[in-house]
Write an enzyme that holds these catalytic residues in place. Structure first.
Site, PDB file in Angstrom:
ATOM      1  N   ASN A  13      47.149  51.074  44.055  1.00 31.77           N
ATOM      2  CA  ASN A  13      47.379  49.524  44.367  1.00 31.77           C
ATOM      3  C   ASN A  13      48.455  49.497  45.566  1.00 31.77           C
ATOM      4  OD1 ASN A  13      47.752  46.764  44.464  1.00 31.77           O
ATOM      5  ND2 ASN A  13      48.296  46.575  42.198  1.00 31.77           N
ATOM      6  N   ARG A  97      42.610  49.202  44.262  1.00 31.85           N
ATOM      7  CA  ARG A  97      42.593  47.572  44.333  1.00 31.85           C
ATOM      8  C   ARG A  97      42.567  47.072  45.683  1.00 31.85           C
ATOM      9  NH1 ARG A  97      47.325  43.610  43.900  1.00 31.85           N
ATOM     10  NH2 ARG A  97      46.210  41.667  43.469  1.00 31.85           N
ATOM     11  N   HIS A 186      43.432  37.545  41.262  1.00 30.49           N
ATOM     12  CA  HIS A 186      43.867  38.019  40.036  1.00 30.49           C
ATOM     13  C   HIS A 186      42.526  38.221  39.120  1.00 30.49           C
ATOM     14  CE1 HIS A 186      47.981  35.829  40.586  1.00 30.49           C
ATOM     15  NE2 HIS A 186      48.147  36.888  40.983  1.00 30.49           N
ATOM     16  N   ARG A 247      55.380  30.367  46.412  1.00 36.02           N
ATOM     17  CA  ARG A 247      54.108  29.607  47.121  1.00 36.02           C
ATOM     18  C   ARG A 247      54.228  28.187  46.266  1.00 36.02           C
ATOM     19  NH1 ARG A 247      50.461  34.142  45.691  1.00 36.02           N
ATOM     20  NH2 ARG A 247      50.854  35.820  47.121  1.00 36.02           N
ATOM     21  N   GLU A 390      45.758  45.717  34.662  1.00 35.88           N
ATOM     22  CA  GLU A 390      44.641  45.993  35.870  1.00 35.88           C
ATOM     23  C   GLU A 390      44.143  47.297  36.298  1.00 35.88           C
ATOM     24  OE1 GLU A 390      45.703  42.572  38.941  1.00 35.88           O
ATOM     25  OE2 GLU A 390      47.841  43.228  37.686  1.00 35.88           O
TER      26      GLU A 390
END
Ligand code: AMP
Length: 415
Positions: A13, A97, A186, A247, A390
């Site tokens: 990743n 990923r 996600h 954010r 993940e």
């Protein structure tokens, strides 16, 4: 692969300045080694390497780029001192990923030259993420040219969304000619926790109405109806939706042109502010880390408290909206750094939702980082904390893709 009773999958990743990895024996889903490299290309990088939960290395050193970082990790995996495999042939597949697949891929794929080209075309859709993912793929191809690479996309799980969820009310040509639509992110995390949730409930995944809250430094929420995503809060980019570490989530887009003129900001500057300097960091004026913000709030800092209140309010608002879209909820899930660990934030989000059939049990909610049901017996909706995984989804998907490829080759030969 033949004749071995294991299949090792190396999960990579790559972020813009970091790299997380796991080596997983997919037969028993055991993590053989894992770790991360952070601050790649800065003067001093951090390298952490673990084997079966044992700390092997936590060192600082100069690591100029991702290729060097991957090489360093691979060398550790086969080293006499810290190694867990004999040589690179013991790595059967590399699972990558990848953040953005655009509309091109709705599932995981074997990475070919054509796929790399398609990912390069998507750089403009994910300028902060895809370049690092591509660097990771190219480095792994160079270092292990005979090992198949599989791409698992963050956007793929959300490709089941209907048009009424993914289209914005903007000029239609922007969608047709420029790819402007909701993609959602996600995806691997939402996929893992919703499937795991169905397992924990011992119910058929395709029969459930699920809301999944991935609350980490980046945060998103997804509504899954009978195995299909019907809406998710992140959009064309990861900026939309929930308030996040740095954010803003949803806000009036009219603010952008106004503030760019008022403060004489360039496109690059506004982009940087919206991605890295907004969210709870901006609201609290302290940090993007919820632990620090919670401490400050407890010590009486009003802006820190306000940041937490605004974050929780937004999550609650989305839960309400998604309950309405789903027409009821069977299962509500919390995951990622905040969702798994922040007891107070979960309690705040779930307070006064009895009207929706959601009742939290304060004692059961008092857990961190482990699978647990946190709703009261009287709650109509089951509420669970499910730590995300993940890497395991990536490894499972990588295995599936290679098995399908082998099956196709055999079928072609037998034709
Ligand atoms: P992630 O992006 O999933 O790694 O989540 C990172 C975020 O989780 C950090 O910003 C932390 O604020 C938050 N986090 C981790 N542990 C805790 C905790 N014990 N309490 C509150 N927030 C936490």
């Amino acid at each position: 692969m033949e004749g071995k009773d294991y299949m090792n999958i190396f999960v990579l990743n790559c972020g813009s300045s970091s790299l997380k990895f796991q080596l997983i024996n997919i037969e028993n889903e055991e993590v053989i080694a894992n770790g991360l490299v952070e601050k790649i290309s800065e003067s001093i990088s951090d390298f952490k390497y673990y084997t079966k939960n044992k700390v092997e290395l936590e060192i600082k050193m100069e690591i100029p780029d991702h290729k060097n970082a991957i090489q360093l990790v691979l060398e550790r995996l086969i080293s006499s001192e810290h190694g867990v495999i004999n040589d690179f042939d013991d790595i059967d597949i590399v699972g990558h990923r990848v953040v953005h697949a655009g509309e091109k891929f709705s599932g995981s794929v074997l990475i070919t030259k054509e796929v790399i080209n398609a990912l390069k075309e998507n750089i403009k859709l994910a300028p902060l993420h895809n370049p690092a993912n591509i660097v990771g793929i190219e480095a792994s191809k160079k270092l292990m040219p005979n090992t198949p690479d599989v791409g698992i996309f963050d956007t793929a799980f959300h490709q089941s969304m209907p048009k009424e969820s993914y289209l914005y009310a903007l000029p239609y040509q922007w969608y047709q000619e420029n790819g402007v639509r909701r993609y959602g992110f996600h995806g691997t995390s939402h996929k893992y926790v919703t499937e795991r949730g169905a397992e924990l409930l011992k119910k058929d995944y395709d029969s459930l109405k699920i809301i999944s809250c991935h609350l980490g430094n980046g945060a998103s929420i997804a509504a899954v109806d009978q195995g299909r995503v019907i809406d998710t809060s992140m959009g064309f980019t990861p900026l939309e939706g929930l308030v996040m570490g740095t954010r803003p989530g949803d806000f009036d887009p009219g603010i952008i042109s106004y503030i760019m003129q008022e403060r004489n900001l360039s496109i690059e500057e506004i982009d940087e502010i919206l991605n890295k300097e907004s969210g709870v960091l901006a609201l609290s004026g302290i940090s993007n880390d919820f632990r620090e913000i919670s401490e400050a709030a407890e010590a009486g800092n009003d802006r820190a408290q306000l940041a937490l209140d605004i974050f929780c309010r937004r999550v609650k608002k989305y839960i309400g909206a998604y309950a309405a879209l789903l027409g009821g909820v069977d299962l509500l899930i919390f995951t990622a750094g905040i969702g798994e660990n922040a007891v107070n934030i979960r309690a705040k989000i779930l307070a006064e939702l009895e009207y929706f059939g959601i009742i939290i049990d304060p004692e059961k909610n008092n857990i961190q980082g482990k699978e647990a049901k946190i709703s009261a017996k009287t709650s109509i909706v089951d509420v669970y904390v499910i730590p995300t995984n993940e890497e395991l989804v990536i490894a499972r998907e990588a295995k599936k893709v290679i098995e399908q490829e082998i099956e196709t080759i055999i079928k072609d030969i037998l034709k």
